[in-house]
Design a protein around this motif. Structure first.
Motif, PDB file in Angstrom:
ATOM      1  N   ASN A 360      47.526  36.424  39.478  1.00 46.30           N
ATOM      2  CA  ASN A 360      47.938  37.641  38.786  1.00 46.30           C
ATOM      3  C   ASN A 360      47.746  38.857  39.689  1.00 46.30           C
ATOM      4  N   PRO A 361      48.674  39.816  39.670  1.00 47.04           N
ATOM      5  CA  PRO A 361      48.540  41.005  40.521  1.00 47.04           C
ATOM      6  C   PRO A 361      47.260  41.797  40.262  1.00 47.04           C
ATOM      7  N   ALA A 362      46.686  41.680  39.082  1.00 48.79           N
ATOM      8  CA  ALA A 362      45.485  42.443  38.752  1.00 48.79           C
ATOM      9  C   ALA A 362      44.200  41.734  39.153  1.00 48.79           C
ATOM     10  N   GLN A 429      56.161  36.734  28.124  1.00 49.23           N
ATOM     11  CA  GLN A 429      55.593  37.501  29.232  1.00 49.23           C
ATOM     12  C   GLN A 429      56.476  38.712  29.536  1.00 49.23           C
ATOM     13  N   ASP A 432      54.483  43.752  32.573  1.00 53.19           N
ATOM     14  CA  ASP A 432      53.179  44.422  32.658  1.00 53.19           C
ATOM     15  C   ASP A 432      52.291  43.683  33.657  1.00 53.19           C
ATOM     16  N   THR A 433      51.783  44.398  34.660  1.00 49.79           N
ATOM     17  CA  THR A 433      50.906  43.794  35.671  1.00 49.79           C
ATOM     18  C   THR A 433      49.507  44.399  35.644  1.00 49.79           C
ATOM     19  N   THR A 434      49.153  45.023  34.543  1.00 52.11           N
ATOM     20  CA  THR A 434      47.833  45.632  34.442  1.00 52.11           C
ATOM     21  C   THR A 434      46.777  44.590  34.107  1.00 52.11           C
ATOM     22  N   SER A 437      47.181  42.971  30.713  1.00 51.11           N
ATOM     23  CA  SER A 437      48.092  41.831  30.663  1.00 51.11           C
ATOM     24  C   SER A 437      47.407  40.556  31.156  1.00 51.11           C
ATOM     25  N   LEU A 438      46.613  40.686  32.228  1.00 46.91           N
ATOM     26  CA  LEU A 438      45.869  39.533  32.739  1.00 46.91           C
ATOM     27  C   LEU A 438      44.909  38.999  31.682  1.00 46.91           C
TER      28      LEU A 438
END
Length: 649
Positions: A360-362, A429, A432-434, A437-438
């Motif tokens: 995940n980006p976060a 999904q 959202d990459t915050t 969201s994770l």
């Protein structure tokens, strides 16, 4: 003053070896771990070294003894568990034999359980439709030993090398290495090698017709000598904990033990997790577990062990044969003579959660914030979800993912649909990459683990099992959110053990305790037992232990320091002045078979577990999870149907 006895356990996992020293009340006095390496020179060809593993075991046992501060002459039992990996050695001089892909390196003589080189050989074995496949869940897995042996026969550069090889499951190799005896564990050969115990079919043990059918006639020579022989003729097969024999002088010196230490028949690692957990009494009453009419190992029926790590194994036993589609087994005699074990499994649980987080980006932000908060990543996410519940004005944490449908078989399905081609699917999904969201995706992954556990249990119960409670082990036990979801998805109480991280190696030590008692009771000694008569009621209030949750990962350094400063909670009892006379156990326990003995020892050594009860069926979370379970099943059927449509096209 009465003397004290001790037992040692050894667990060889995929990435490390561990050793533990326990006393007769089940207190862990010393625990040591050492990493072991694995080599993957070619994709799906994963090997290890039995030499390295044995050296690591010796280090860990010596270190655990040093931590415990006990006299090694009072350690009278040793048990092993290990991954179901294939060990190959030369039958003339017991030296290691290379298993490829680099056949020049003899030290790499173990094909690891997770090695998938033998897919073609697995298909060929399963196409035989032999009756022995009925007792390994309907078909063999590429993770089992016979496909690996067949691959070696077909790929060894020198064909004569194959006839000079002996083949062991790893745990059987360890008992051979420590005792010099060729005794095999029924757990190993029945679960992973197609061995059928006497009396199930008209075959007794190994099958000539099956081995010939799959191209392994070579294994039949000299009454199957290279895979363990014929029981009672040139081989010996034992159930869990039965005595193999005493340590050889060489092994005793290497391990830091004595030749008065007896080795119990070992088990595959997941089964040691069953042994180490299911006899635990609970801190709250569960009526279904208190059947007063049940005796001995019958009391364990209905207790499912979920041994959780990278993946999760689900193990229970029954007094009768029950065939469960998509579940390995039924395996008879592997835990107690006359009992049948079933083994379900999830290919990814701990690995699934790690995958969700790390991709995940976060993830980087999560790492920084959790470290700053002095919390684990899972603890931080659980806290984050609580805050989101309030900020989003949701009724509960569970409802945060009410419109997020996560199916997590990234690595195929082991149970109960046994479909290696299953893959993950996610519906709902957004972009959202915050971190919010994770957190919700992580929540959905935990929910998936719970729903799939329900799927496995329902399949087992539909076939005839009755599951009354789930006994957990492994680091996942610390995740309160996951444990709550497991309880509410399955509707079963969850029992968290005293030793979260050490349940498997603790179960191995129990095997050592059974072997010690077997061996000592056979000795003609006038000494009275140092033990009081053992009750089949488990102890309810164990003393505190530095290895108990939530501090089960106390470091070796701090443990040693505690011991040196006198702060260790289990002082060593003074030794008997003259220990030349071998001690014996209570001989008032008569006519006890190996199954009852195993259960009695498990009860004697087990400590109280904590219970998480499921919410009432009328609870909104249970109702929501019930609806989402229907969607979970639909995601399975839809994916399979889509694949069929594509195949037709």
């Amino acid at each position: 003053m009465m003397d004290q006895l001790y037992y040692a356990g050894v667990d060889v996992g995929t990435g490390s070896a561990r050793a533990v020293i326990i006393d007769t009340k089940g207190n862990i006095l010393g625990l040591s771990e050492r990493p072991i390496t694995r080599t993957e020179l070619k994709e799906n060809h994963i090997t290890q070294s039995s030499t390295e593993i044995w050296n690591s075991i010796c280090y860990c046992v010596k270190n655990a003894i040093s931590q415990s501060g006990v006299d090694n002459s009072k350690i009278l039992g040793l048990g092993f568990d290990a991954t179901c990996s294939l060990v190959v050695i030369n039958n003339q001089d017991n030296t290691p034999v290379a298993v490829g892909p680099d056949f020049s390196n003899n030290l790499e003589n173990i094909i690891l359980w997770m090695d998938h080189r033998a897919t073609k050989e697995t298909d060929e074995i399963n196409s035989s439709n032999d009756e022995s496949l009925k007792y390994v869940g309907g078909k063999m897995s590429v993770e089992m030993e016979l496909p690996k042996i067949k691959w070696l026969k077909d790929n060894l550069p020198n064909k004569e090398t194959f006839s000079s090889c002996k083949f062991y499951d790893l745990v059987d190799y360890l008992t051979f290495k420590s005792t010099g005896m060729e005794t095999r564990s029924l757990c190993s050969v029945v679960c992973k090698q197609g061995y059928i115990p006497n009396g199930i079919t008209n075959r007794n043990g190994w099958s000539v017709s099956f081995l010939e059918k799959i191209g392994l006639r070579d294994l039949c020579r000299e009454k199957f000598i290279n895979i363990g022989g014929l029981d009672g003729i040139n081989g010996k097969y034992l159930t869990a904990g039965e005595t193999v024999g005493a340590l050889t002088q060489i092994a005793a010196d290497q391990l830091g033990l004595t030749t008065n230490c007896f080795v119990g028949s070992g088990v595959i690692d997941a089964y040691a997790g069953w042994i180490g957990t299911v006899a635990s009494p609970t801190n709250a009453n569960i009526p279904e577990l208190n059947d007063t009419s049940a005796k001995g190992l019958d009391k364990s029926i209905g207790r499912l062990a979920a041994v959780a790590g990278t993946s999760t194994c689900h193990i229970c036993i029954e007094s009768k044969e029950i065939l469960v589609p998509g579940v390995w087994g039924p395996y008879r005699d592997i835990i107690g003579k006359g009992y049948w074990a079933a083994e379900g499994g999830q290919s990814m649980t701990g690995a699934l959660l790690a995958h969700v987080l790390t991709t995940n980006p976060a993830y980087t932000e999560l790492g920084l914030l959790s470290e700053r908060s002095n919390l684990s990543k899972f603890e931080y996410l659980n806290s984050k979800l609580e805050n989101l519940k309030h900020s989003k004005k949701e009724r509960s944490v569970v409802s945060l993912a009410k419109n997020f449908f996560f199916y997590g078989d990234f690595h195929g399905n082991r149970s109960p649909i046994a479909d290696p081609n299953m893959r993950a699917s996610i519906i709902g999904q957004s972009m959202d990459t915050t971190l919010d969201s994770l957190a919700i995706e992580y929540l959905a992954a935990c929910e998936f683990i719970g729903q799939q556990t329900r799927h496995i249990i329902e399949t087992m119960e539909k076939a005839g099992h009755q599951i009354n409670a789930i006994f957990m082990s492994g680091g996942q036990c610390r995740n309160g959110l996951l444990m709550r979801l497991l309880a509410d998805c399955t509707g079963k109480p969850i029992i968290i053990p005293r030793y979260i991280d050490a349940s498997v190696v603790f179960g191995a030590a129990m095997l050592g305790a059974v072997a010690a008692e077997d061996a000592l009771n056979n000795r003609k000694s006038k000494k009275k037992s140092i033990l009081n008569k053992v009750s089949t009621t488990c102890q309810l209030q164990p003393p505190s232990s530095p290895y108990t949750a939530p501090t089960a990962t106390t470091s070796v350094t701090s443990m040693s320091a505690l011991n040196k400063t006198g702060g260790f909670p289990f002082p060593v009892i003074s030794e008997i002045a003259n220990d030349k006379d071998m001690l014996t156990f209570d001989t008032s326990i008569k006519k006890e078979d190996s199954s009852d003995k195993l259960w009695r020892i498990m009860c004697q050594l087990s400590s109280t577990g904590s219970v998480i009860f499921p919410s009432e069926k009328s609870h909104p979370d249970r109702k929501l999870l019930e609806t989402k379970y229907k969607i979970f099943l639909d995601q399975i059927h839809t994916q399979q149907r889509y694949r069929e449509m594509i195949a037709e096209t």
